[in-house]
Design a protein around this motif. Structure first.
Motif, PDB file in Angstrom:
ATOM      1  N   PRO A 152      -0.659  51.638  63.540  1.00 23.99           N
ATOM      2  CA  PRO A 152      -0.797  49.809  63.903  1.00 23.99           C
ATOM      3  C   PRO A 152      -1.677  48.884  62.881  1.00 23.99           C
ATOM      4  CG  PRO A 152      -2.487  51.066  65.125  1.00 23.99           C
ATOM      5  CD  PRO A 152      -1.850  52.210  64.231  1.00 23.99           C
ATOM      6  N   ALA A 153      -1.070  47.849  62.456  1.00 25.76           N
ATOM      7  CA  ALA A 153      -2.281  47.201  60.913  1.00 25.76           C
ATOM      8  C   ALA A 153      -3.359  46.758  62.136  1.00 25.76           C
ATOM      9  CB  ALA A 153      -1.114  45.517  61.322  1.00 25.76           C
ATOM     10  N   LEU A 154      -4.523  46.451  60.842  1.00 26.97           N
ATOM     11  CA  LEU A 154      -5.591  46.129  61.486  1.00 26.97           C
ATOM     12  C   LEU A 154      -6.230  45.307  61.510  1.00 26.97           C
ATOM     13  CD1 LEU A 154      -7.928  48.074  58.019  1.00 26.97           C
ATOM     14  CD2 LEU A 154      -7.078  49.016  60.483  1.00 26.97           C
ATOM     15  N   LEU A 155      -5.208  44.141  61.080  1.00 30.19           N
ATOM     16  CA  LEU A 155      -5.576  42.730  61.658  1.00 30.19           C
ATOM     17  C   LEU A 155      -4.749  42.246  62.417  1.00 30.19           C
ATOM     18  CD1 LEU A 155      -5.156  41.426  57.446  1.00 30.19           C
ATOM     19  CD2 LEU A 155      -7.032  41.685  59.324  1.00 30.19           C
ATOM     20  N   GLY A 156      -4.150  42.499  63.767  1.00 31.97           N
ATOM     21  CA  GLY A 156      -3.218  42.682  64.487  1.00 31.97           C
ATOM     22  C   GLY A 156      -1.948  41.528  64.440  1.00 31.97           C
ATOM     23  N   GLY A 157      -1.633  41.073  65.217  1.00 29.77           N
ATOM     24  CA  GLY A 157      -0.936  39.359  65.927  1.00 29.77           C
ATOM     25  C   GLY A 157      -1.522  37.947  64.618  1.00 29.77           C
ATOM     26  N   ASP A 158      -2.576  38.316  64.320  1.00 28.36           N
ATOM     27  CA  ASP A 158      -3.248  37.773  63.080  1.00 28.36           C
ATOM     28  C   ASP A 158      -2.573  37.458  61.622  1.00 28.36           C
ATOM     29  OD1 ASP A 158      -4.001  35.334  65.039  1.00 28.36           O
ATOM     30  OD2 ASP A 158      -5.933  36.435  65.660  1.00 28.36           O
ATOM     31  N   ALA A 159      -1.687  38.931  61.260  1.00 31.56           N
ATOM     32  CA  ALA A 159      -2.494  38.555  60.111  1.00 31.56           C
ATOM     33  C   ALA A 159      -1.565  38.048  59.266  1.00 31.56           C
ATOM     34  CB  ALA A 159      -1.346  40.479  60.279  1.00 31.56           C
ATOM     35  N   ALA A 160      -0.495  37.677  59.756  1.00 33.65           N
ATOM     36  CA  ALA A 160       0.154  36.690  58.805  1.00 33.65           C
ATOM     37  C   ALA A 160      -0.848  35.303  58.169  1.00 33.65           C
ATOM     38  CB  ALA A 160       1.937  35.956  59.202  1.00 33.65           C
ATOM     39  N   ALA A 161      -1.413  35.007  59.413  1.00 32.73           N
ATOM     40  CA  ALA A 161      -1.962  33.783  59.111  1.00 32.73           C
ATOM     41  C   ALA A 161      -3.025  33.934  58.637  1.00 32.73           C
ATOM     42  CB  ALA A 161      -2.319  33.062  60.242  1.00 32.73           C
ATOM     43  N   LEU A 162      -4.006  35.144  58.687  1.00 33.70           N
ATOM     44  CA  LEU A 162      -5.203  35.842  58.734  1.00 33.70           C
ATOM     45  C   LEU A 162      -4.921  35.854  56.929  1.00 33.70           C
ATOM     46  CD1 LEU A 162      -6.800  37.991  60.886  1.00 33.70           C
ATOM     47  CD2 LEU A 162      -7.805  36.400  60.018  1.00 33.70           C
ATOM     48  N   GLY A 163      -3.450  36.767  56.622  1.00 32.47           N
ATOM     49  CA  GLY A 163      -3.371  37.016  54.966  1.00 32.47           C
ATOM     50  C   GLY A 163      -2.825  35.171  54.427  1.00 32.47           C
ATOM     51  N   ALA A 164      -3.160  34.718  55.134  1.00 32.22           N
ATOM     52  CA  ALA A 164      -2.562  33.338  54.285  1.00 32.22           C
ATOM     53  C   ALA A 164      -3.951  33.286  53.769  1.00 32.22           C
ATOM     54  CB  ALA A 164      -1.589  32.616  55.904  1.00 32.22           C
ATOM     55  N   ALA A 165      -4.741  32.782  54.529  1.00 27.65           N
ATOM     56  CA  ALA A 165      -5.993  32.063  54.561  1.00 27.65           C
ATOM     57  C   ALA A 165      -7.165  33.218  53.869  1.00 27.65           C
ATOM     58  CB  ALA A 165      -6.899  32.194  55.778  1.00 27.65           C
ATOM     59  N   GLY A 166      -6.956  34.271  53.801  1.00 24.77           N
ATOM     60  CA  GLY A 166      -7.463  35.330  52.706  1.00 24.77           C
ATOM     61  C   GLY A 166      -6.808  34.929  51.078  1.00 24.77           C
ATOM     62  N   SER A 167      -5.770  34.651  50.744  1.00 23.29           N
ATOM     63  CA  SER A 167      -5.426  34.269  49.693  1.00 23.29           C
ATOM     64  C   SER A 167      -5.741  33.000  48.849  1.00 23.29           C
ATOM     65  CB  SER A 167      -3.235  33.621  49.903  1.00 23.29           C
ATOM     66  OG  SER A 167      -3.448  32.897  50.756  1.00 23.29           O
ATOM     67  N   VAL A 168      -6.188  32.526  50.146  1.00 27.10           N
ATOM     68  CA  VAL A 168      -7.050  31.080  48.915  1.00 27.10           C
ATOM     69  C   VAL A 168      -8.183  31.789  49.129  1.00 27.10           C
ATOM     70  CG1 VAL A 168      -8.065  28.726  49.578  1.00 27.10           C
ATOM     71  CG2 VAL A 168      -5.817  29.205  50.996  1.00 27.10           C
ATOM     72  N   VAL A 169      -9.233  32.192  50.096  1.00 23.51           N
ATOM     73  CA  VAL A 169     -10.845  32.306  49.886  1.00 23.51           C
ATOM     74  C   VAL A 169     -10.315  33.553  48.391  1.00 23.51           C
ATOM     75  CG1 VAL A 169     -12.447  33.730  50.421  1.00 23.51           C
ATOM     76  CG2 VAL A 169     -11.041  31.899  51.648  1.00 23.51           C
ATOM     77  N   ARG A 170      -9.325  34.456  47.823  1.00 26.44           N
ATOM     78  CA  ARG A 170      -9.857  35.565  47.289  1.00 26.44           C
ATOM     79  C   ARG A 170      -9.779  34.651  45.461  1.00 26.44           C
ATOM     80  NH1 ARG A 170      -6.826  38.391  50.637  1.00 26.44           N
ATOM     81  NH2 ARG A 170      -4.755  37.943  49.866  1.00 26.44           N
ATOM     82  N   THR A 171      -8.911  33.518  46.033  1.00 29.77           N
ATOM     83  CA  THR A 171      -8.580  32.975  45.032  1.00 29.77           C
ATOM     84  C   THR A 171     -10.102  32.441  44.411  1.00 29.77           C
ATOM     85  OG1 THR A 171      -6.084  32.091  44.964  1.00 29.77           O
ATOM     86  CG2 THR A 171      -7.667  30.648  43.948  1.00 29.77           C
ATOM     87  N   VAL A 172     -10.659  31.584  45.295  1.00 34.17           N
ATOM     88  CA  VAL A 172     -12.241  30.862  45.193  1.00 34.17           C
ATOM     89  C   VAL A 172     -12.795  32.157  44.115  1.00 34.17           C
ATOM     90  CG1 VAL A 172     -13.909  29.835  46.188  1.00 34.17           C
ATOM     91  CG2 VAL A 172     -12.080  29.401  46.967  1.00 34.17           C
ATOM     92  N   LEU A 173     -12.877  33.696  45.335  1.00 27.39           N
ATOM     93  CA  LEU A 173     -14.057  34.522  44.711  1.00 27.39           C
ATOM     94  C   LEU A 173     -13.768  35.179  43.531  1.00 27.39           C
ATOM     95  CD1 LEU A 173     -14.575  36.743  47.633  1.00 27.39           C
ATOM     96  CD2 LEU A 173     -15.533  35.495  47.254  1.00 27.39           C
TER      97      LEU A 173
END
Length: 426
Positions: A393-414
């Motif tokens: 199973p996915a580690l991020l559960g049902g929020d995976a797409a939204a979390l992945g979207a938010a994470g893509s923004v955060v990684r750009t800053v990092l």
């Protein structure tokens, strides 16, 4: 006529290199802190990076001023000398907003620089009969709500990314989202000027791709080759090869839901027949388990009108029924897993990935789906006898797409802190 002063050879190049070096070093220090098990000190950073203490101190001061880092209480030392002040990613600086629009729900997740979820919202709504302009207006309401929450928590919105279940171009144009009934929808033009975005624009990508990226960064080291299967009303896939998202020649890879598993089977809303999602999509499973009216599965077919959305509670009831070993639920899950295994085996034969990640509604159902999917893989994948494939199973559960979207923004800053430091802090 006075001649302009000569510019020494290499002067402009040196200036550019100096700026690039600073950008590189800022990112190096920030990544080192982000990856650390415990807050490192300035001296520890100098030792780890090979930079001088003076350089590290200057870079850290800039990162603190830009609200990317914060100092924390020093950890006790057993030896002589004063304990060093630790450094950690700031929890009050930039944050990424991830949005998802799907067939029967909307979601928003606000994530700070350290990856902590600071705000989450889910709205259950049937978007199939809703025109794109109205659907995106509902997304705009989530943006406004998240922006207010960011202000309340002293966060600055660094950017926003939206996950969409369809074919998305590099410019954010949704060419086709069959289950939403969208065709050639210019999402940035309709939503990109929303005041809650702070003028920083809007990124748009396929929901399975963003979920796969989220899973990539959440998974332990070594998880570099996998296929992420997003099970919802439709079914999408994000493919990660050698730690990089594989998008295909035009960025449209991963439409596994429209791989035919029964070539002359049921008609699909995409115009084809026998597509995987007609046998393993959320509504197909629930209908066969007797947890929704059988006609509900026709919502995805080309010859049937949209019906009311399946409530999220229906999946919970399915899990409960499967836990009680109810025959209808067991049959529905075995049939869905068989179809899913057939499609996934073809992908593995072609791409040689070693892991299958079950996301979306498949995550809570993985206990029942995985054994049959694994059996189909063993039966159909040529290399399975020598190189077993993991199904989990996915580690991020049902929020995976939204979390992945938010994470893509955060990684750009990092990855590019210098760009952020050039902006106002608020």
């Amino acid at each position: 006529m006075t001649q302009p002063a000569a510019v020494p050879v290499g002067a402009a190049v040196s200036a550019v290199r100096q700026a690039s070096l600073r950008e590189h070093n800022l990112a190096l220090v920030l990544r080192q802190i982000a990856a650390a098990d415990r807050p490192p000190s300035r001296a520890g950073l100098a030792a780890a990076t090979g930079l001088t203490r003076a350089t590290v101190s200057a870079l850290v001061d800039d990162l603190i001023a830009g609200r990317l880092l914060t100092e924390v209480a020093p950890t006790p030392r057993s030896g002589a000398g004063r304990p060093a002040v630790g450094l950690t990613l700031a929890g009050h600086g930039p944050a990424g907003l991830g949005l998802e629009i799907n067939v029967d729900y909307l979601a928003a997740v606000l994530v700070d620089l350290a990856g902590t979820v600071r705000h989450r919202a889910v709205r259950r709504v049937d978007l199939r009969p809703v025109p794109p302009v109205e659907a995106l207006a509902l997304v705009g309401d989530l943006i406004t709500e998240a922006g207010a929450e960011a202000d309340r928590q002293d966060l600055t919105l660094a950017g926003t990314a939206l996950a969409v279940p369809g074919l998305v171009t590099a410019t954010g144009l949704v060419r086709l989202a069959p289950n939403l009934g969208w065709r050639d929808v210019d999402v940035p033009a309709l939503l990109g000027t929303h005041p809650g975005l702070g003028g920083r624009g809007l990124g748009v990508d396929n929901e399975a791709n963003l979920a796969a990226l989220g899973e990539l960064h959440a998974a332990p080291p070594g998880s570099a080759n996998f296929i992420y299967i997003s099970g919802e009303v439709g079914i999408g896939a994000g493919i990660v090869l050698h730690g990089t998202l594989f998008r295909g020649a035009r960025g449209w890879s991963g439409e596994i839901g429209h791989v035919p598993v029964h070539p002359e089977g049921r008609p699909c809303r995409c115009g084809g027949r026998g597509c995987l999602e007609q046998y393993a999509g959320q509504e197909a499973i629930l209908a066969r388990a007797g947890l929704t009216d059988p006609a509900a599965v026709d919502a995805g077919r080309a010859d049937s009108p949209p019906t009311a959305p399946v409530p999220g509670a229906a999946v919970t009831r399915l899990v409960a029924a499967a836990t009680r070993d109810e025959p209808a639920a067991e049959r529905a899950l075995v049939e869905a897993a068989t179809a899913l295994g057939v499609a996934v085996a073809g992908v593995i034969n072609l791409l040689d990935v070693d892991t299958v990640v079950l996301g979306g509604v498949y995550a809570p159902l993985a206990r029942w789906l995985a054994p049959t999917v694994e059996a189909e893989i063993r039966r159909r994948v040529l290399t399975a006898a020598w190189s077993p494939v993991t199904v989990r199973p996915a580690l991020l559960g049902g929020d995976a797409a939204a979390l992945g979207a938010a994470g893509s923004v955060v990684r750009t800053v990092l990855e590019h802190p210098a760009r952020w430091l050039g902006r106002p802090s608020r």
